[in-house]
Design a protein around this motif. Structure first.
Motif, PDB file in Angstrom:
ATOM      1  N   VAL A  12      50.720 -29.018  80.445  1.00  0.00           N
ATOM      2  CA  VAL A  12      49.330 -29.446  80.357  1.00  0.00           C
ATOM      3  C   VAL A  12      49.060 -30.407  81.514  1.00  0.00           C
ATOM      4  O   VAL A  12      49.771 -31.404  81.670  1.00  0.00           O
ATOM      5  N   GLU A  13      48.049 -30.094  82.305  1.00  0.00           N
ATOM      6  CA  GLU A  13      47.667 -30.966  83.417  1.00  0.00           C
ATOM      7  C   GLU A  13      46.419 -31.736  83.039  1.00  0.00           C
ATOM      8  O   GLU A  13      45.466 -31.177  82.504  1.00  0.00           O
ATOM      9  N   THR A  14      46.450 -33.046  83.303  1.00  0.00           N
ATOM     10  CA  THR A  14      45.286 -33.908  83.110  1.00  0.00           C
ATOM     11  C   THR A  14      44.944 -34.512  84.476  1.00  0.00           C
ATOM     12  O   THR A  14      45.706 -34.332  85.424  1.00  0.00           O
ATOM     13  N   PRO A  15      43.856 -35.242  84.579  1.00  0.00           N
ATOM     14  CA  PRO A  15      43.562 -35.882  85.870  1.00  0.00           C
ATOM     15  C   PRO A  15      44.624 -36.904  86.292  1.00  0.00           C
ATOM     16  O   PRO A  15      44.722 -37.248  87.463  1.00  0.00           O
ATOM     17  N   GLY A  42      50.990 -43.956  92.293  1.00  0.00           N
ATOM     18  CA  GLY A  42      49.735 -44.664  92.117  1.00  0.00           C
ATOM     19  C   GLY A  42      48.832 -44.150  91.015  1.00  0.00           C
ATOM     20  O   GLY A  42      47.782 -44.739  90.765  1.00  0.00           O
ATOM     21  N   ALA A  43      49.214 -43.074  90.330  1.00  0.00           N
ATOM     22  CA  ALA A  43      48.375 -42.539  89.249  1.00  0.00           C
ATOM     23  C   ALA A  43      48.254 -43.563  88.123  1.00  0.00           C
ATOM     24  O   ALA A  43      49.191 -44.300  87.815  1.00  0.00           O
ATOM     25  N   LEU A  44      47.091 -43.588  87.496  1.00  0.00           N
ATOM     26  CA  LEU A  44      46.802 -44.536  86.431  1.00  0.00           C
ATOM     27  C   LEU A  44      46.314 -43.779  85.207  1.00  0.00           C
ATOM     28  O   LEU A  44      45.302 -43.084  85.265  1.00  0.00           O
TER      29      LEU A  44
END
Length: 124
Positions: A12-15, A42-44
């Motif tokens: 499952v891919e999310t933003p 750096g993803a939050l």
């Protein structure tokens, strides 16, 4: 006994991340869920609350985990136990990103600002 073959892992891919589910109520019939989280540097992740305990083990990279305003930094090999009902946010290291393995209750409900309470698809 149930065997969930590696080619049946659900992705499952999310933003903010990619979650790969290895076992859950709808995948293997477990009452628990087990999944991998991969976040780019750096993803939050979103600010949210889970209604059951989760256990995160960092496999690669690092994470800043903030729970009710308290931050801890976890690196590869560290495990963070997240209590239910507390506001949390996960941030991947800006240089290395984050890969973690996570387990928790298979019916764990996520809620937070601007979102309806729901069981995320990688947990269901």
């Amino acid at each position: 006994m149930t065997l969930v073959r590696s080619d049946h892992a659900r992705r499952v891919e999310t933003p903010n991340a990619v979650m790969t589910t290895f076992a859950s109520p709808t995948q293997g019939g477990s009452t628990q869920a087990l999944w991998q989280v991969e976040m780019t540097p750096g993803a939050l992740g979103p600010v949210h609350v889970m209604d059951a305990e989760q256990i995160w083990t960092v496999l690669a990279g690092a994470a800043a985990v903030t729970v009710d305003g308290e931050r801890v930094d976890a690196v590869a090999g560290d495990t963070v136990v997240l209590a239910p009902g507390r506001t949390r946010q996960i941030a991947a290291d800006p240089a290395s990103g984050l890969t973690a393995i996570v387990t928790g209750r298979g019916a764990d409900v996520a809620s937070g600002p601007g979102r309806e309470p729901t069981v995320p698809p990688w947990i269901a």
